[in-house]
Enzyme design. Structure first.
Site, PDB file in Angstrom:
ATOM      1  N   GLY A 128       0.846  -1.204   0.000  1.00  0.00           N
ATOM      2  CA  GLY A 128       0.000   0.000   0.000  1.00  0.00           C
ATOM      3  C   GLY A 128       0.877   1.248   0.000  1.00  0.00           C
ATOM      4  N   GLY A 130      -0.331   5.015  -1.046  1.00  0.00           N
ATOM      5  CA  GLY A 130      -1.391   5.701  -0.301  1.00  0.00           C
ATOM      6  C   GLY A 130      -0.872   6.930   0.434  1.00  0.00           C
ATOM      7  N   ASP A 150       2.123  -1.838  -4.433  1.00  0.00           N
ATOM      8  CA  ASP A 150       0.750  -1.337  -4.416  1.00  0.00           C
ATOM      9  C   ASP A 150      -0.009  -2.051  -5.532  1.00  0.00           C
ATOM     10  OD1 ASP A 150      -0.405   1.514  -2.986  1.00  0.00           O
ATOM     11  OD2 ASP A 150      -1.637   0.580  -4.532  1.00  0.00           O
ATOM     12  N   TYR A 204     -15.191  -0.826   8.252  1.00  0.00           N
ATOM     13  CA  TYR A 204     -13.766  -0.520   8.452  1.00  0.00           C
ATOM     14  C   TYR A 204     -13.383  -0.732   9.926  1.00  0.00           C
ATOM     15  CZ  TYR A 204      -9.600   2.523   8.727  1.00  0.00           C
ATOM     16  OH  TYR A 204      -8.344   3.041   8.944  1.00  0.00           O
ATOM     17  N   LYS A 211     -10.863  -3.440  11.539  1.00  0.00           N
ATOM     18  CA  LYS A 211      -9.677  -3.038  12.319  1.00  0.00           C
ATOM     19  C   LYS A 211      -9.707  -3.676  13.716  1.00  0.00           C
ATOM     20  CE  LYS A 211      -7.264  -0.532   9.445  1.00  0.00           C
ATOM     21  NZ  LYS A 211      -5.951  -1.017   9.001  1.00  0.00           N
TER      22      LYS A 211
HETATM   23  N1  SER Z   1      -8.701   8.387   8.753  1.00  0.00           N
HETATM   24  C1  SER Z   1      -9.487   7.187   8.773  1.00  0.00           C
HETATM   25  C2  SER Z   1     -10.825   7.384   8.190  1.00  0.00           C
HETATM   26  O1  SER Z   1     -11.314   8.496   8.254  1.00  0.00           O
HETATM   27  C3  SER Z   1      -9.632   6.711  10.182  1.00  0.00           C
HETATM   28  O2  SER Z   1      -8.652   5.798  10.461  1.00  0.00           O
HETATM   29  O3  SER Z   1     -11.418   6.462   7.720  1.00  0.00           O
END
Ligand code: SER
Length: 314
Positions: free
Chosen positions: A8, A11, A34, A140, A144
């Site tokens: 990655g 990014g 990437d 997300y 995580k």
């Molecule tokens: N910066 C990230 C987001 O806004 C949070 O880890 O998804």
């Protein structure tokens, strides 16, 4: 000798972290990878890699004799909501592949970023402790939190040296983020530098924890170079630096761009922001390996506006 693979690397975080790792370990000892080629510059030490392809990952690791992986590839909070199963697949399976390769003895050390997104609406919002109620409600955040538990599991069960930070919103001016809820705090600088009106997708008083990219890079390097015995948290460390609202950052930015205007039009990302902490308590990171931020809001805004105006004059 350390040989690094960054997954990655194109990014927002990857591009700056790769540059710093090359400065520390030497150009030839850091392979960037990437899923897409970076059109901006040619890089001799770049590999195209789909992070969910374990065989391709294995081939690069053995060919390049990689010892350390910085696995940064992920779908962020806002984008994840538009295709939850794809986000889960990428965020989870890519991590499990890396952890398995370490368990099998192919690599020695892993860095994997977590996020304030692991917290949820029931979490205490102010001075959010290291250990508290989590209950994330974005895909997300769920990925995580699950990832943090897998990291801890592989460490406890198999002795894998995997280290992690729960980043707040990361703010830099060199590369733009994509698909996050904290992205507004990066976009605002580019609008201000171009003297364009900024329509903010969060409300004026929505407070979130944030960090300047230089601090985030330093925190990552300090964590990764710390004596393993000092790393007492093996899921992921809270790290804090500053907390502000859109109206706070606007007030600072406008000092450098007096004509700059803002309006607020909260969208679906407001609910995500509302589910996250406002200020995190990062006492364990400070105590265990000496974390301390260098940038507050004022200093960060001054630095970024200065850099962007230098860039414009070139
Ligand atoms: N910066 C990230 C987001 O806004 C949070 O880890 O998804």
């Amino acid at each position: 000798m350390t040989k690094v693979l960054v997954i990655g690397a194109n990014g927002q975080l990857g591009s700056e972290l790769t540059a710093e790792l090359r400065r520390l370990h030497g150009e030839d000892r850091v392979i960037a990878s990437d899923v897409r080629k970076n059109n901006g510059h040619s890089d001799q030490r770049f590999e195209l890699l789909d992070a969910t392809d374990k065989k391709a990952l294995f081939d690069i690791i053995t060919k390049e004799q990689i010892t350390d992986i910085y696995h940064l590839a992920a779908i962020l909070s806002a984008k994840g909501e538009s295709d939850p199963l794809f986000a889960w697949d990428l965020n989870m399976n890519s991590l499990l592949h890396v952890l398995e390769l370490a368990r099998e003895g192919h690599i020695q050390k892993i860095y994997w970023p977590s996020s304030i997104a692991v917290f949820g609406p029931d979490t205490p919002k102010v001075n959010t402790p290291q250990r508290t109620i989590m209950n994330p409600n974005t895909v997300y955040g769920i990925s995580k939190l699950a990832g943090e538990k897998w990291c801890e599991y592989y460490h406890q069960k198999f002795g894998v040296d995997v280290r992690s930070l729960r980043y707040p919103g990361l703010i830099g001016y060199k590369a733009k983020p994509g698909g996050g809820t904290t992205d507004y705090a990066v976009d605002i600088f580019f609008k201000a530098a171009d003297n364009q009106h900024f329509k903010c997708f969060l409300g004026a008083h929505s407070m979130l924890p944030m960090m300047y990219m230089d601090d985030a890079i330093r925190a990552t390097v300090e964590l990764m170079t710390a004596d393993p015995d000092l790393i007492l948290v093996r899921n992921s460390y809270n790290v804090g630096a500053m907390s502000f609202t859109p109206s706070d950052i606007y007030r600072e930015v406008v000092k450098f761009a007096p004509e700059f205007t803002i309006s607020y039009a909260p969208d679906f990302r407001q609910a995500i922001a509302d589910s996250w902490p406002q200020i995190v308590d990062d006492a364990p990171a400070r105590k265990d390996w000496g974390w301390k931020e260098a940038y507050n809001l004022e200093r960060m805004v001054e630095e970024i506006m200065h850099q962007l105006s230098k860039r414009a004059k070139k």
